[in-house]
Structure formats: structure tokens, C-alpha cells
Design a protein around this motif. Structure first.
Motif, PDB file in Angstrom:
ATOM      1  N   GLY A 101      51.402  47.584  41.976  1.00  0.00           N
ATOM      2  CA  GLY A 101      52.319  47.018  41.092  1.00  0.00           C
ATOM      3  C   GLY A 101      53.088  47.970  40.178  1.00  0.00           C
ATOM      4  O   GLY A 101      53.414  48.884  40.537  1.00  0.00           O
ATOM      5  N   TYR A 102      53.405  47.558  38.883  1.00  0.00           N
ATOM      6  CA  TYR A 102      54.191  48.375  38.123  1.00  0.00           C
ATOM      7  C   TYR A 102      53.441  49.530  37.491  1.00  0.00           C
ATOM      8  O   TYR A 102      54.131  50.344  37.075  1.00  0.00           O
ATOM      9  CB  TYR A 102      54.836  47.363  36.517  1.00  0.00           C
ATOM     10  N   VAL A 103      52.166  49.487  37.560  1.00  0.00           N
ATOM     11  CA  VAL A 103      51.529  50.739  37.099  1.00  0.00           C
ATOM     12  C   VAL A 103      50.912  51.322  38.391  1.00  0.00           C
ATOM     13  O   VAL A 103      51.222  52.650  38.409  1.00  0.00           O
ATOM     14  CB  VAL A 103      50.159  50.273  36.370  1.00  0.00           C
ATOM     15  N   ASP A 157      47.836  47.318  48.851  1.00  0.00           N
ATOM     16  CA  ASP A 157      48.042  46.068  48.303  1.00  0.00           C
ATOM     17  C   ASP A 157      47.674  44.983  49.290  1.00  0.00           C
ATOM     18  O   ASP A 157      47.941  45.161  50.430  1.00  0.00           O
ATOM     19  CB  ASP A 157      49.447  45.986  47.587  1.00  0.00           C
ATOM     20  N   ARG A 193      55.443  42.917  49.412  1.00  0.00           N
ATOM     21  CA  ARG A 193      55.303  44.258  48.469  1.00  0.00           C
ATOM     22  C   ARG A 193      55.499  45.687  49.007  1.00  0.00           C
ATOM     23  O   ARG A 193      56.082  46.393  48.658  1.00  0.00           O
ATOM     24  CB  ARG A 193      54.357  43.971  47.090  1.00  0.00           C
ATOM     25  N   ASN A 210      46.222  43.589  38.877  1.00  0.00           N
ATOM     26  CA  ASN A 210      46.430  42.772  37.496  1.00  0.00           C
ATOM     27  C   ASN A 210      45.180  42.029  37.092  1.00  0.00           C
ATOM     28  O   ASN A 210      44.218  41.963  37.734  1.00  0.00           O
ATOM     29  CB  ASN A 210      47.614  41.767  38.094  1.00  0.00           C
ATOM     30  N   THR A 211      45.346  41.908  35.489  1.00  0.00           N
ATOM     31  CA  THR A 211      44.346  41.359  34.801  1.00  0.00           C
ATOM     32  C   THR A 211      44.856  40.381  33.997  1.00  0.00           C
ATOM     33  O   THR A 211      44.958  40.554  32.688  1.00  0.00           O
ATOM     34  CB  THR A 211      43.467  42.474  33.868  1.00  0.00           C
ATOM     35  N   SER A 243      43.450  49.720  35.488  1.00  0.00           N
ATOM     36  CA  SER A 243      44.088  48.543  34.642  1.00  0.00           C
ATOM     37  C   SER A 243      43.431  48.517  33.515  1.00  0.00           C
ATOM     38  O   SER A 243      42.567  49.120  33.088  1.00  0.00           O
ATOM     39  CB  SER A 243      43.161  47.247  35.464  1.00  0.00           C
ATOM     40  N   THR A 244      44.193  47.452  32.570  1.00  0.00           N
ATOM     41  CA  THR A 244      43.677  47.233  31.165  1.00  0.00           C
ATOM     42  C   THR A 244      42.409  46.343  31.298  1.00  0.00           C
ATOM     43  O   THR A 244      42.770  45.270  31.725  1.00  0.00           O
ATOM     44  CB  THR A 244      44.803  46.805  30.281  1.00  0.00           C
ATOM     45  N   GLU A 268      46.261  53.190  31.332  1.00  0.00           N
ATOM     46  CA  GLU A 268      47.718  53.845  31.553  1.00  0.00           C
ATOM     47  C   GLU A 268      48.558  53.456  30.247  1.00  0.00           C
ATOM     48  O   GLU A 268      48.506  52.103  29.814  1.00  0.00           O
ATOM     49  CB  GLU A 268      48.414  53.271  32.842  1.00  0.00           C
ATOM     50  N   GLU A 283      57.446  50.063  30.452  1.00  0.00           N
ATOM     51  CA  GLU A 283      58.168  49.937  31.599  1.00  0.00           C
ATOM     52  C   GLU A 283      59.689  50.036  31.056  1.00  0.00           C
ATOM     53  O   GLU A 283      60.026  50.053  30.022  1.00  0.00           O
ATOM     54  CB  GLU A 283      58.265  48.265  32.057  1.00  0.00           C
ATOM     55  N   LYS A 334      48.483  39.327  26.353  1.00  0.00           N
ATOM     56  CA  LYS A 334      47.444  39.239  27.272  1.00  0.00           C
ATOM     57  C   LYS A 334      46.258  40.112  26.437  1.00  0.00           C
ATOM     58  O   LYS A 334      45.375  39.817  26.300  1.00  0.00           O
ATOM     59  CB  LYS A 334      47.874  39.738  28.626  1.00  0.00           C
ATOM     60  N   ARG A 360      58.165  39.050  32.971  1.00  0.00           N
ATOM     61  CA  ARG A 360      56.999  38.510  32.452  1.00  0.00           C
ATOM     62  C   ARG A 360      56.890  38.273  31.139  1.00  0.00           C
ATOM     63  O   ARG A 360      57.139  39.256  30.369  1.00  0.00           O
ATOM     64  CB  ARG A 360      55.585  39.216  33.178  1.00  0.00           C
TER      65      ARG A 360
HETATM   66  P1  NAD Z   1      51.249  43.952  38.904  1.00  0.00           P
HETATM   67  O1  NAD Z   1      50.955  42.403  39.132  1.00  0.00           O
HETATM   68  O2  NAD Z   1      52.448  44.437  38.960  1.00  0.00           O
HETATM   69  O3  NAD Z   1      50.480  44.840  40.174  1.00  0.00           O
HETATM   70  C1  NAD Z   1      49.089  44.561  40.395  1.00  0.00           C
HETATM   71  C2  NAD Z   1      48.837  44.453  42.129  1.00  0.00           C
HETATM   72  O4  NAD Z   1      47.616  44.278  42.362  1.00  0.00           O
HETATM   73  C3  NAD Z   1      49.789  43.412  42.800  1.00  0.00           C
HETATM   74  O5  NAD Z   1      50.869  43.697  43.775  1.00  0.00           O
HETATM   75  C4  NAD Z   1      48.697  42.575  43.609  1.00  0.00           C
HETATM   76  O6  NAD Z   1      49.068  41.805  44.718  1.00  0.00           O
HETATM   77  C5  NAD Z   1      47.549  43.564  43.685  1.00  0.00           C
HETATM   78  N1  NAD Z   1      46.120  43.138  43.983  1.00  0.00           N
HETATM   79  C6  NAD Z   1      45.416  42.095  43.269  1.00  0.00           C
HETATM   80  N2  NAD Z   1      44.332  42.207  43.740  1.00  0.00           N
HETATM   81  C7  NAD Z   1      44.086  43.035  44.679  1.00  0.00           C
HETATM   82  C8  NAD Z   1      43.292  43.319  45.790  1.00  0.00           C
HETATM   83  N3  NAD Z   1      41.851  42.928  45.631  1.00  0.00           N
HETATM   84  N4  NAD Z   1      43.318  44.121  46.533  1.00  0.00           N
HETATM   85  C9  NAD Z   1      44.758  44.668  46.830  1.00  0.00           C
HETATM   86  N5  NAD Z   1      45.519  44.571  45.871  1.00  0.00           N
HETATM   87  C10 NAD Z   1      45.336  43.683  44.942  1.00  0.00           C
HETATM   88  O7  NAD Z   1      50.387  44.604  37.395  1.00  0.00           O
HETATM   89  P2  NAD Z   1      50.871  45.620  36.689  1.00  0.00           P
HETATM   90  O8  NAD Z   1      51.728  45.434  35.714  1.00  0.00           O
HETATM   91  O9  NAD Z   1      50.720  46.890  37.620  1.00  0.00           O
HETATM   92  O10 NAD Z   1      49.698  45.832  35.912  1.00  0.00           O
HETATM   93  C11 NAD Z   1      47.965  46.306  36.694  1.00  0.00           C
HETATM   94  C12 NAD Z   1      47.316  46.570  35.309  1.00  0.00           C
HETATM   95  O11 NAD Z   1      47.631  47.874  34.496  1.00  0.00           O
HETATM   96  C13 NAD Z   1      46.996  45.479  34.290  1.00  0.00           C
HETATM   97  O12 NAD Z   1      45.709  45.395  33.895  1.00  0.00           O
HETATM   98  C14 NAD Z   1      47.871  45.799  33.104  1.00  0.00           C
HETATM   99  O13 NAD Z   1      47.352  45.182  31.860  1.00  0.00           O
HETATM  100  C15 NAD Z   1      47.752  47.470  33.197  1.00  0.00           C
HETATM  101  N6  NAD Z   1      49.133  48.048  32.684  1.00  0.00           N
HETATM  102  C16 NAD Z   1      50.234  47.416  33.038  1.00  0.00           C
HETATM  103  C17 NAD Z   1      51.267  48.238  32.388  1.00  0.00           C
HETATM  104  C18 NAD Z   1      52.932  47.623  32.868  1.00  0.00           C
HETATM  105  O14 NAD Z   1      53.787  48.362  32.045  1.00  0.00           O
HETATM  106  N7  NAD Z   1      52.985  46.801  33.607  1.00  0.00           N
HETATM  107  C19 NAD Z   1      51.103  49.367  31.661  1.00  0.00           C
HETATM  108  C20 NAD Z   1      50.094  49.700  31.385  1.00  0.00           C
HETATM  109  C21 NAD Z   1      48.708  49.079  31.642  1.00  0.00           C
END
Ligand code: NAD
Ligand code: UGA
Length: 463
Positions: free
Chosen positions: A12-14, A35, A40, A92-93, A132-133, A162, A166, A280, A347
Motif C-alpha cells: 500500500g501507501y507505506v 499483497d 494492486r 492496514n490497521t 504498520s501503526t 513509518e 503522503e 484513526k 481517505r
Molecule cells: P493500505 O491500505 O494502502 O495498504 C495495506 C495493504 O495491505 C493493502 O493493499 C492490503 O491488500 C494489504 N493486506 C492486508 N492484509 C493482508 C494480508 N494478510 N496479506 C497480504 N496483504 C495484505 O495501507 P497504508 O496506507 O499503506 O497503511 C499501512 C499501515 O501503515 C497502517 O497501519 C497505517 O496506519 C500506517 N501508516 C500509513 C501512512 C500513510 O501515509 N498512509 C504513514 C505511516 C504509517
């Protein structure tokens, strides 16, 4: 032995940007991002690197330079786990939508699934990194699952939250203010920490790599987001007072920001913060505090969210009041839908909630955003379940051109601070709008004086 193969669960984004930068800076390490989401992964592997699923300035170039060399994207989760010495969990959390803690606690089901999958697949010792957070003390739950496999595999759990934002993910990853790594205080724990330190040390100065115990690291991430969001809610609270008193929030922000104890960043008043994490993570913090009986602590942080909700609602309310207390049947053009500029992420974007309020008043909304797709916009609105998808389609249109979006509109609402909005031919936009032509600038982005000179009725936030 140093780390040779990394697996990251969650593209994902992280996970995507973080691993792309590790792969670029550590050519000797093979990095595989996995993933469950096949489309994706297919997008990450798209021949045309511009089609990767996440828009971040500079990201496609880094992916192009490493993909197929030492950076791989795959749906073969078991294989990547099996081969890796170090596994990042970057799934994701989200806030729980059911059961105990609904609407507050972080939903850890994806984290637990990862832990169980690692426990099932692993045949040799591994370091598992929480990217993840997570709520403080999650590492003990992960460890519990991993330690009960009965197959003799040893796991070390590290917390490495992290801090990227974004829109500036690549720049933040290349030059982080700090990297935080928490681990066990045992000898084995310290060795694991050093292996992760060695990876970051390829490009981050040693003094910016902080090591702590696991709980401090987990809690620091929630704390950092709470403090950042708190600054935005604080300045937004003052914006409302500014509007009543003749003060200007931009001037107030500048005046206080020059105090080196306060600092100038994160004092930009806006229509309200969005993004997947601030709300969140604060809700999660509130839930954790309550679960320890710390009600005053919980109430203190909850106020940051209450203020933010108020800021979004009052922006919509002001549009309605200013347009003579009715927006029914009136076209309102939205410039921006993303939660901030330079990202296609929507989001928790304030735009969604402002649109929802205006649609309740039967406004006709027309949205232009340079990076957000029409499908995403309708997905966001439908997700609220305020109206049927057909009703949302009837009330809102998406346009791929800002000029036609604003054509015959009663008002323009700026919801995202995209730089390109500043460069538009505002005379041309004015000429094609209904008069009086209103602009509600939810980002204090545009040049008030120039717009007023053209003839617009301009309202920013906090002045
Ligand atoms: P996201 O939803 O963009 O990506 C998460 C990915 O994990 C999804 O593509 C999902 O399909 C995949 N996934 C879920 N369960 C899975 C499994 N069992 N096996 C394989 N893949 C699986 O989420 P994100 O924005 O990347 O955030 C991820 C974490 O990082 C969260 O805890 C968030 O709080 C934290 N975080 C996010 C950011 C941000 O800028 N988005 C910054 C710092 C921390
Ligand atoms: C935020 C943090 O800044 C990151 O350090 C953190 O890693 C991340 O959350 C996370 O954990 O997900 P992000 O949400 O991507 O990053 O973006 P920010 O730049 O923090 O902006 C968040 C929201 O606050 C946006 O809607 C933005 O427009 C708004 N904001 C920000 C303001 O309204 N005013 C400001 O002065 C700053």
C-alpha cells in the motif's frame, strides 16, 4: 549475518514506497513486496511505470530503477515469507467497524492474519518488523502467536513505525527526520535491532537512527500523529475566533510560529485534516487511554477529533448560509477531492464530508481533482451510506476539466491545495459563473486580492 532478503506484507501507501527506497539504497538486498490484492500487485508490475497504483512525486522513477533488479511485487505471500530473513508487516490497521471498540480501536485482524501466516510458513529464524501503526503492546500479541508454532523457529519482533507523509513520501523516506527502531532489551533483541539499523545506515546518518524498547517505539508513533493533528485542530479552533474578531489566522500562525518553541510547521488552517491516519490513530489512542481508565487523557485527545469534525461541518454550513440559506439546485464546483495535494489518496478527506452535507441540502456538486478518479469519488460517497448510489450519482458529477466544472456554478469550493489551482485563468472562470460568483477557499490557497479585483466574493478560513 546481514540481511539478504526482505519480504514486505502489504503493497500500500507505506509498503510500496518504503520498500522501493530500501531497494534503491540497498542494491545487495532482494526486496519482495507481497499483497493479497491481485489488481494492486498487477498495477505495481505494470509495464508502464506511470500506472503504479500510488501517485507520489518521484516514486515511479525509483520503482523503474529497481523493479526486476532487486525489487519485486508478487501475490505469492508464502514463498516470499519463506525466503526472507526479515519480514515487514505493512498491512492496514483501520478503525474497527464492529464489536468491542467499534469506531475507536484499531482493527488488528489483518496483523494477526500476517502473524499466523508467518508462523505457519517459517522454517528458519526470522526478524518480524512492525511497520504498520499499532496500539502499544501489539508486539506481545504477535510474539505470542509466533512463539506457539512448536517448530523451533526463533522470531525477533521489532517496531519500526513509518513517519512519511503522503505527497512527500519519497522525500521523507530519503531524508527522514529520524528512523525509530524498538526491540527487545535482550541480547538477541539488540542484535536484531542492529540488523535493521544497518539497513537504514546505508543512507540515514547514524545519529538520526533512534533505538528504544518496543513499547516506546509503538507509542511514539501514535503520539507523533496525535501531536501533529492537535496542532491543526488548535489553529483551526483559532480560525473560528479570528473570523469573529477581525484577526487573520494566517497572521496569527506566522506570529506564533516564529517563536522557536512553537515552530512554524503544521499551523496551516484548513477545512479540516483528513487522511487515513490522524483520526484513526487518535481514536485508537483514546480507546487505549480509556481501557486503562485514564478518562481525562482520553477526553483531552478526543477533543482534537471533535474540533476537526466541527471545522468540516462549519465550512459546509457557511457555504449554505452565504448562498442565501439555500443551495438546493445550485451548482457548486469542488476544486480538489484528495485529502491533501500531490496524492491520489482520498481517505477521510474533508471533501467527502463537505459534499455529504451539501448534498443533504440538494446542492448540485461538480468535482474536479487532478489525480482522483471518478470511481473513487463515488466510492467515497457511497461508503458513507447517507444516500443510495443512484442518489449520489444524481447529485454529484465529476469533470476532468476545471473550467467546465466551474461553468455556470454559483460557487467554487477549494478542498485540496493543489498548486495548479493557483495558475488557472480566474478571469475566464469568473466570466462563466453565475453572479455573484463565490469562492470558498478551504485551504487559504488563492490570491484573495486578485480574485476580489476580478469580482469574486472570496471567503477563506479564519479571516
Ligand atoms: P493500505 O491500505 O494502502 O495498504 C495495506 C495493504 O495491505 C493493502 O493493499 C492490503 O491488500 C494489504 N493486506 C492486508 N492484509 C493482508 C494480508 N494478510 N496479506 C497480504 N496483504 C495484505 O495501507 P497504508 O496506507 O499503506 O497503511 C499501512 C499501515 O501503515 C497502517 O497501519 C497505517 O496506519 C500506517 N501508516 C500509513 C501512512 C500513510 O501515509 N498512509 C504513514 C505511516 C504509517
Ligand atoms: C501524517 C503525518 O504527517 C505523517 O508523519 C504520518 O506518517 C502519517 O500521517 C501517517 O501515520 O499516516 P499524512 O496524513 O500523509 O501524514 O499527511 P499530513 O501532511 O500530515 O496531512 C494530514 C492532513 O492534515 C491533511 O488533510 C492536510 O491537509 C492537513 N493539514 C496539515 C492541515 O490542514 N494543516 C497543516 O498545517 C498541516
Amino acid at each position: 549475518m546481514s540481511i539478504k532478503k526482505i519480504c514486505c506484507i502489504g503493497a500500500g501507501y507505506v509498503g510500496g514506497p518504503t520498500m522501493a527506497v530500501i531497494a534503491q539504497k540497498c542494491p545487495d538486498i532482494q526486496v519482495t513486496v507481497v499483497d493479497l490484492n491481485e489488481s494492486r500487485i498487477a498495477a505495481w508490475n505494470d509495464e508502464n511505470v506511470e500506472n503504479i497504483p500510488i501517485y507520489e512525486p518521484g516514486l515511479s522513477e525509483i520503482v523503474a530503477s529497481c523493479r526486476g533488479r532487486n525489487l519485486f511485487f508478487s501475490t505469492e505471500v508464502d514463498k516470499a515469507i519463506d525466503e526472507a530473513d526479515m519480514i515487514f508487516i505493512s498491512v492496514n490497521t483501520p478503525t474497527k467497524t464492529y464489536g468491542v471498540g467499534k469506531g475507536m480501536a484499531a482493527d488488528l485482524k489483518y496483523i494477526e492474519l500476517c502473524a499466523r501466516q508467518i508462523a505457519r510458513v517459517a522454517k528458519n529464524d526470522k526478524i518480524v518488523v512492525e511497520k504498520s501503526t499499532l496500539p502499544v503492546r501489539t508486539a506481545s500479541a504477535i510474539k505470542d502467536i509466533l512463539d506457539h508454532t512448536g517448530n523451533g523457529v526463533q522470531f525477533q519482533i521489532l517496531s519500526n513505525p513509518e513517519f512519511l507523509a503522503e505527497g512527500t513520501a519519497v522525500a521523507d523516506l530519503l531524508a527522514p527526520d529520524r528512523v525509530l527502531i524498538g526491540g527487545d532489551t535482550t541480547e538477541e533483541g539488540q542484535k536484531a535491532i542492529q540488523k535493521l539499523v544497518a539497513i537504514y545506515a546505508n543512507w540515514v546518518p547514524q545519529e538520526q537512527i533512534l533505538t528504544t524498547n518496543v513499547w516506546s517505539s509503538e507509542l511514539s508513533k501514535l503520539t507523533a500523529n496525535a501531536f501533529l493533528a492537535q496542532r491543526v485542530s488548535s489553529i483551526n479552533a483559532m480560525s473560528e475566533l479570528c473570523e469573529k474578531t477581525g484577526a487573520d489566522v494566517n497572521e496569527v500562525a506566522k506570529a506564533i510560529g516564529m517563536d522557536s518553541r512553537i515552530g512554524s510547521k503544521f499551523l496551516k488552517s484548513s477545512v479540516g485534516f483528513g487522511g487515513s491516519c490522524f483520526q484513526k490513530d487518535i481514536l485508537n489512542l483514546v480507546y487505549i487511554a480509556k481501557s486503562y481508565g485514564l478518562n481525562e487523557v482520553a477526553d483531552y485527545w478526543e477533543q482534537v477529533i471533535i474540533m476537526n469534525d466541527h471545522q468540516k461541518r462549519r465550512f459546509a454550513k457557511n457555504i449554505i448560509q452565504t448562498l442565501y440559506n439555500t443551495v438546493a439546485g445550485k451548482k457548486i464546483a469542488f476544486l480538489g477531492w484528495a485529502f491533501k495535494k500531490d496524492t491520489n489518496d482520498t481517505r477521510e478527506s474533508a471533501a467527502i464530508y463537505v459534499a455529504d452535507d451539501l448534498l443533504n441540502e440538494r446542492a448540485e456538486i461538480c468535482v474536479f481533482d487532478p489525480k482522483v478518479s471518478e470511481d473513487q469519488i463515488f466510492f467515497d460517497l457511497d461508503y458513507l451510506e447517507t444516500r443510495t448510489p443512484a442518489e449520489n450519482k444524481a447529485g454529484l458529477q465529476v469533470d476532468d476539466n476545471p473550467y467546465s466544472a466551474a461553468d455556470k456554478a454559483h460557487a467554487i469550493a477549494v478542498l485540496t491545495e493543489w498548486d495548479e489551482f493557483k495558475t488557472y485563468d480566474w478571469q475566464r472562470i469568473y466570466d462563466n459563473m453565475l453572479k455573484p460568483a463565490f469562492i470558498f477557499d478551504g485551504r487559504n490557497l488563492l490570491d484573495k486580492e486578485a480574485l476580489e479585483k476580478i469580482g469574486f466574493v472570496y471567503q477563506g478560513i479564519g479571516s
